[in-house]
Design a protein around this motif. Structure first.
Motif, PDB file in Angstrom:
ATOM      1  N   SER A  75       0.682  -1.042  -0.029  1.00 47.05           N
ATOM      2  CA  SER A  75      -0.038   0.409  -0.240  1.00 47.05           C
ATOM      3  C   SER A  75       0.640   1.185   0.450  1.00 47.05           C
ATOM      4  O   SER A  75       0.743   1.713  -0.955  1.00 47.05           O
ATOM      5  N   PHE A 131     -10.500  -4.852   7.003  1.00 46.66           N
ATOM      6  CA  PHE A 131     -10.166  -3.921   6.974  1.00 46.66           C
ATOM      7  C   PHE A 131      -9.398  -3.091   5.295  1.00 46.66           C
ATOM      8  O   PHE A 131      -9.702  -2.309   4.604  1.00 46.66           O
ATOM      9  N   HIS A 132      -8.300  -4.110   5.109  1.00 47.43           N
ATOM     10  CA  HIS A 132      -7.334  -4.524   4.043  1.00 47.43           C
ATOM     11  C   HIS A 132      -8.785  -4.472   3.030  1.00 47.43           C
ATOM     12  O   HIS A 132      -8.096  -3.461   1.806  1.00 47.43           O
ATOM     13  N   LEU A 164      -8.947   3.901   5.752  1.00 48.92           N
ATOM     14  CA  LEU A 164      -9.275   2.078   6.309  1.00 48.92           C
ATOM     15  C   LEU A 164      -8.073   1.146   5.770  1.00 48.92           C
ATOM     16  O   LEU A 164      -8.035   0.324   7.120  1.00 48.92           O
ATOM     17  N   ILE A 165      -6.962   1.680   5.037  1.00 47.42           N
ATOM     18  CA  ILE A 165      -5.668   0.470   4.476  1.00 47.42           C
ATOM     19  C   ILE A 165      -5.185   1.614   6.376  1.00 47.42           C
ATOM     20  O   ILE A 165      -3.836   0.032   6.590  1.00 47.42           O
ATOM     21  N   SER A 182     -10.500   5.634   2.176  1.00 49.25           N
ATOM     22  CA  SER A 182     -10.097   4.460   1.621  1.00 49.25           C
ATOM     23  C   SER A 182      -8.662   3.907   2.493  1.00 49.25           C
ATOM     24  O   SER A 182      -8.151   3.744   2.337  1.00 49.25           O
ATOM     25  N   THR A 183      -7.682   5.180   2.186  1.00 48.45           N
ATOM     26  CA  THR A 183      -6.944   5.679   2.815  1.00 48.45           C
ATOM     27  C   THR A 183      -6.807   5.666   4.626  1.00 48.45           C
ATOM     28  O   THR A 183      -5.474   4.191   4.572  1.00 48.45           O
ATOM     29  N   GLY A 225     -10.702  -1.089   2.229  1.00 47.79           N
ATOM     30  CA  GLY A 225      -9.577   0.333   1.989  1.00 47.79           C
ATOM     31  C   GLY A 225      -9.196  -0.123   0.585  1.00 47.79           C
ATOM     32  O   GLY A 225      -9.075   0.186  -0.401  1.00 47.79           O
ATOM     33  N   THR A 242     -10.006   2.348  -2.746  1.00 47.75           N
ATOM     34  CA  THR A 242      -9.694   2.482  -3.531  1.00 47.75           C
ATOM     35  C   THR A 242      -9.737   2.883  -4.959  1.00 47.75           C
ATOM     36  O   THR A 242      -9.604   3.751  -5.690  1.00 47.75           O
TER      37      THR A 242
END
Length: 435
Positions: free
Chosen positions: A25, A84-85, A107-108, A104-105, A88, A92
């Motif tokens: 990421s 979560f990955h 959550l990542i 989205s960022t 996210g 994105t």
């Protein structure tokens, strides 16, 4: 407390794959940051905020995760990270503008922090006699994933591959992260996990939290601010800061992270020869020299700077954690995760400050009264676009010069740590052993 029968090799593999997603990421986002800015018409300040969002989610998750990991267990925490990955990454891919990229960022970032919250104490628990070395081996997958991610972006862009199935190239690159995410989620779901080392040793929760007030731990937290900013801010912003200084800014990041992979893979003899605090001192000096060369050279010397910088920062993060785990073991999972959270929080604040400072530097180098957004949106090859490129060429190295102050301060801090640890070791040796 007796630990259950576990397959530590498989647990270590699952941990490494989870960290691989975290680092992918970072690497892919660093490679597509400028592209996101162009596609969604974002300023450097907005890009800085989006990039920093991952660092907000990280400390939030790693600190909360560190406080609950002893209660809910490392397995449930890693499964939560996987969820979560997945969310996210998909958000994105389907982002439509600033706020969806922001969410989205975030959550990542939460997923990344949850991975660290579970995996750092897991590695310490399954390798109690070799913590610093195995934490370095685990954390080699952070630069390893950035190395892989930047290569994916570089070769994908060089190949000139167009949209696939209606997806822009950057969306395809982000979607690649789904593969290791699903694999580590599957592995975690079927493996048995031990309890944390602190729980196994019978150290009370009260003792753990009291240990966080130890002056040595507070000192290491403050140093973590500096080591994290030096490593992660510089790496994340390489493409932005040096895009107009070299034709291959992403290759600089690739070289830097490649060196870090090799260095962390060879951590065992280095750490045993120099001691963790000695490694941190030498790392700070090399990181300072590397940043100086990145900001003050051109041509092939920029790549020499990246090489030295990579050598400098490669041991920072895992050796900081290893030092705390070995010398302050009662701080437990909370201590390890507070360290990680403090580092990422510092990076998030620094990114926002430097994003705004970068925009100000650009404004100062453009004609008086210039509208930065108008220059950012100007078509390539126009006078405005060329003026902005020249402004960026001058502003990037100035940001690096500001950041250079941090590893210089760390050199003095870690010199003090080396002296202190030598004195502490002598005191321990001179203290009579009670019968």
């Amino acid at each position: 407390m007796q630990q259950p029968t576990i397959h530590r090799g498989q647990l270590f593999l699952a941990s490494c794959l989870a960290l691989l997603v975290t680092s992918l990421s970072f690497g892919i986002r660093a490679g597509i940051l400028n592209q996101l800015g162009e596609n969604f018409h974002l300023s450097a300040s907005q890009l800085g905020t989006i990039a920093a969002t991952a660092f907000w989610g990280f400390p939030l998750a790693v600190i909360i995760g560190g406080m609950v990991v002893d209660i809910i267990g490392m397995k449930k925490l890693l499964l939560l990270a996987c969820v979560f990955h997945l969310v996210g990454i998909l958000l994105t891919v389907f982002a439509s503008g600033y706020w969806t990229l922001f969410l989205s960022t975030l959550l990542i970032g939460i997923a990344n922090g949850t991975v660290e919250a579970a995996c750092n104490p897991l590695v310490a628990a399954i390798y109690p006699d070799n913590k610093t070395t195995k934490l370095n081996h685990f954390h080699l997958w952070f630069p390893g994933g950035i190395f892989i991610g930047t290569l994916i972006v570089f070769f994908y862009n060089k190949a000139g591959v167009g949209p696939i199935g209606g997806w822009d190239p950057w969306k395809v690159q982000v979607a690649v992260m789904l593969i290791p995410t699903l694999i580590y989620g599957y592995l975690v779901s079927r493996l048995k996990f031990p309890v944390t080392e602190r729980v196994a040793a019978g150290v009370s929760t009260g003792d753990m939290y009291r240990s966080l007030l130890n002056p040595l731990f507070v000192f290491m937290i403050i140093c973590m601010f500096g080591t994290a900013i030096t490593e992660l801010f510089t790496g994340q912003w390489i493409d932005v800061l040096l895009k107009n200084v070299t034709d291959n800014p992403l290759l600089i990041l690739t070289l830097e992270t490649g060196v870090m992979v090799v260095g962390r893979g060879l951590a065992e003899p280095v750490v045993h020869k120099l001691s963790p605090q000695g490694v941190l001192l030498i790392s700070s000096a090399l990181a300072a020299l590397g940043i100086y060369l990145l900001g003050h050279t051109t041509g092939n010397m920029v790549f020499a700077g990246a090489l030295i910088f990579g050598m400098g920062v490669c041991y920072f993060w895992p050796t900081m954690l290893g030092f705390v785990s070995e010398n302050l073991p009662k701080t437990g999972a909370v201590g390890l995760n507070f360290m990680g959270g403090a580092g990422m929080f510092a990076v998030s604040i620094y990114m926002i400050l430097m994003g705004s400072h970068y925009d100000k530097l650009l404004g100062d180098k453009l004609p008086a009264g210039a509208d930065l957004k108008a220059y950012t949106d100007a078509p390539g090859g126009s006078d405005m676009a060329n003026a902005l490129a020249e402004a960026k060429k001058a502003a990037g190295p100035q940001i690096l010069d500001t950041t250079l102050i941090i590893p210089i301060v760390l050199v003095f801090a870690f010199t003090g740590l080396v002296v202190y640890m030598r004195g502490r070791r002598k005191t321990q040796l001179l203290t009579p052993v009670s019968a």
